[in-house]
Design a protein around this motif. Sequence first.
Motif, PDB file in Angstrom:
ATOM      1  N   LEU A 174     112.125  55.386 -27.608  1.00 27.25           N
ATOM      2  CA  LEU A 174     112.969  55.753 -28.761  1.00 27.25           C
ATOM      3  C   LEU A 174     112.126  56.051 -30.001  1.00 27.25           C
ATOM      4  O   LEU A 174     112.412  55.582 -31.116  1.00 27.25           O
ATOM      5  N   ILE A 175     111.069  56.833 -29.788  1.00 27.49           N
ATOM      6  CA  ILE A 175     110.220  57.275 -30.881  1.00 27.49           C
ATOM      7  C   ILE A 175     110.018  58.778 -30.750  1.00 27.49           C
ATOM      8  O   ILE A 175     110.424  59.379 -29.753  1.00 27.49           O
ATOM      9  N   SER A 176     109.397  59.392 -31.752  1.00 29.55           N
ATOM     10  CA  SER A 176     109.184  60.837 -31.706  1.00 29.55           C
ATOM     11  C   SER A 176     107.930  61.166 -30.900  1.00 29.55           C
ATOM     12  O   SER A 176     107.048  60.311 -30.714  1.00 29.55           O
ATOM     13  N   GLU A 177     107.833  62.417 -30.432  1.00 28.54           N
ATOM     14  CA  GLU A 177     106.627  62.847 -29.723  1.00 28.54           C
ATOM     15  C   GLU A 177     105.415  62.800 -30.638  1.00 28.54           C
ATOM     16  O   GLU A 177     104.303  62.508 -30.187  1.00 28.54           O
ATOM     17  N   THR A 178     105.621  63.064 -31.927  1.00 25.65           N
ATOM     18  CA  THR A 178     104.508  62.984 -32.888  1.00 25.65           C
ATOM     19  C   THR A 178     103.973  61.565 -32.950  1.00 25.65           C
ATOM     20  O   THR A 178     102.749  61.350 -32.996  1.00 25.65           O
ATOM     21  N   THR A 179     104.870  60.583 -32.925  1.00 23.88           N
ATOM     22  CA  THR A 179     104.435  59.184 -32.943  1.00 23.88           C
ATOM     23  C   THR A 179     103.684  58.834 -31.665  1.00 23.88           C
ATOM     24  O   THR A 179     102.684  58.104 -31.698  1.00 23.88           O
ATOM     25  N   VAL A 180     104.144  59.359 -30.536  1.00 23.65           N
ATOM     26  CA  VAL A 180     103.433  59.129 -29.272  1.00 23.65           C
ATOM     27  C   VAL A 180     102.004  59.659 -29.378  1.00 23.65           C
ATOM     28  O   VAL A 180     101.040  58.979 -29.001  1.00 23.65           O
ATOM     29  N   LYS A 181     101.851  60.873 -29.894  1.00 19.44           N
ATOM     30  CA  LYS A 181     100.524  61.466 -30.032  1.00 19.44           C
ATOM     31  C   LYS A 181      99.649  60.642 -30.964  1.00 19.44           C
ATOM     32  O   LYS A 181      98.444  60.481 -30.713  1.00 19.44           O
ATOM     33  N   THR A 182     100.238  60.101 -32.030  1.00 20.17           N
ATOM     34  CA  THR A 182      99.477  59.258 -32.956  1.00 20.17           C
ATOM     35  C   THR A 182      99.007  57.984 -32.257  1.00 20.17           C
ATOM     36  O   THR A 182      97.842  57.568 -32.399  1.00 20.17           O
ATOM     37  N   HIS A 183      99.900  57.353 -31.499  1.00 19.00           N
ATOM     38  CA  HIS A 183      99.519  56.154 -30.754  1.00 19.00           C
ATOM     39  C   HIS A 183      98.372  56.455 -29.787  1.00 19.00           C
ATOM     40  O   HIS A 183      97.414  55.678 -29.665  1.00 19.00           O
ATOM     41  N   LEU A 184      98.473  57.597 -29.090  1.00 15.18           N
ATOM     42  CA  LEU A 184      97.422  57.957 -28.132  1.00 15.18           C
ATOM     43  C   LEU A 184      96.097  58.203 -28.843  1.00 15.18           C
ATOM     44  O   LEU A 184      95.035  57.813 -28.345  1.00 15.18           O
ATOM     45  N   LYS A 185      96.153  58.842 -29.991  1.00 15.23           N
ATOM     46  CA  LYS A 185      94.932  59.084 -30.766  1.00 15.23           C
ATOM     47  C   LYS A 185      94.250  57.765 -31.110  1.00 15.23           C
ATOM     48  O   LYS A 185      93.032  57.622 -30.995  1.00 15.23           O
ATOM     49  N   HIS A 186      95.042  56.773 -31.512  1.00 14.08           N
ATOM     50  CA  HIS A 186      94.491  55.458 -31.846  1.00 14.08           C
ATOM     51  C   HIS A 186      93.924  54.767 -30.601  1.00 14.08           C
ATOM     52  O   HIS A 186      92.870  54.126 -30.657  1.00 14.08           O
ATOM     53  N   VAL A 187      94.649  54.899 -29.473  1.00 20.42           N
ATOM     54  CA  VAL A 187      94.178  54.304 -28.221  1.00 20.42           C
ATOM     55  C   VAL A 187      92.841  54.913 -27.816  1.00 20.42           C
ATOM     56  O   VAL A 187      91.910  54.196 -27.419  1.00 20.42           O
ATOM     57  N   PHE A 188      92.732  56.246 -27.886  1.00 15.98           N
ATOM     58  CA  PHE A 188      91.481  56.907 -27.524  1.00 15.98           C
ATOM     59  C   PHE A 188      90.323  56.358 -28.353  1.00 15.98           C
ATOM     60  O   PHE A 188      89.237  56.075 -27.838  1.00 15.98           O
ATOM     61  N   ALA A 189      90.557  56.226 -29.648  1.00 20.38           N
ATOM     62  CA  ALA A 189      89.502  55.748 -30.537  1.00 20.38           C
ATOM     63  C   ALA A 189      89.101  54.310 -30.198  1.00 20.38           C
ATOM     64  O   ALA A 189      87.910  53.968 -30.172  1.00 20.38           O
ATOM     65  N   LYS A 190      90.094  53.473 -29.923  1.00 25.77           N
ATOM     66  CA  LYS A 190      89.808  52.066 -29.659  1.00 25.77           C
ATOM     67  C   LYS A 190      89.138  51.842 -28.302  1.00 25.77           C
ATOM     68  O   LYS A 190      88.362  50.898 -28.138  1.00 25.77           O
ATOM     69  N   LEU A 191      89.450  52.706 -27.335  1.00 22.96           N
ATOM     70  CA  LEU A 191      88.868  52.555 -26.005  1.00 22.96           C
ATOM     71  C   LEU A 191      87.604  53.393 -25.825  1.00 22.96           C
ATOM     72  O   LEU A 191      86.934  53.299 -24.801  1.00 22.96           O
ATOM     73  N   GLY A 192      87.296  54.230 -26.809  1.00 18.24           N
ATOM     74  CA  GLY A 192      86.086  55.041 -26.717  1.00 18.24           C
ATOM     75  C   GLY A 192      86.182  56.147 -25.695  1.00 18.24           C
ATOM     76  O   GLY A 192      85.208  56.439 -24.992  1.00 18.24           O
ATOM     77  N   VAL A 193      87.360  56.778 -25.605  1.00 20.25           N
ATOM     78  CA  VAL A 193      87.562  57.865 -24.643  1.00 20.25           C
ATOM     79  C   VAL A 193      88.122  59.073 -25.381  1.00 20.25           C
ATOM     80  O   VAL A 193      88.429  58.999 -26.577  1.00 20.25           O
TER      81      VAL A 193
END
Length: 209
Positions: A174-193
């Motif tokens: 129940l969130i926007s696709e833009t929010t999903v992309k933001t979450h993924l961007k943060h995940v990539f940075a935190k996991l180093g991928v």
Amino acid sequence: MPEHPLRLMIVDDHPVVRDGLRGMFEGVPDIVVVAEAADGHEALALTRAERPDVVLMDLRMPGLDGVGAIERLRADHPAVRVVVLTTYDTDADVSRALTAGAAGYLLKDAPRDELHQAVRTAAAGGRVLAPSVVSLLMGRMTPVPAGAPSPRELEVLKLIARGAANREVARALLISETTVKTHLKHVFAKLGVDNRAAAVVAAMERGLI
């Protein structure tokens, strides 16, 4: 035979390859080959007609190639799981296929039993990757910076690990696709991928999902 065997479609532009793959599934009680297609366009038409659970998809085909077909299938038939089966495991091929929404990536030298199990795993919502693909993705990782994914970011990543596209993640949480992309961007940075598939592998390696 089980009451409801898994329905499998084989997509490859070479008839000999399709025949060989069909033969590898003959006599398997819980999997039945319901269709064969020679390109992405035919695969889309047969998916509507035959409703496969899993598709074994070649990448390089004339007309609509494997990546294009995966994108269309994920958009039009999100319940169908696609496992790439190809002779190529280059960085570009792997990244394009997994980003498009493939649930797995195997090579054509995979043993018969491995193919059978891959179909079952994909149908159950899991992800299947050839060892060379796992090595490739792990090799692209960089040292992990400080900070771990938040609970919400991990929710997003768990859905991605099941093969969900951004739109499906947004709908489920129940969130926007833009929010999903933001979450993924943060995940990539935190996991180093730098991509979804590598993030899933890294999270699994570290026991996060």
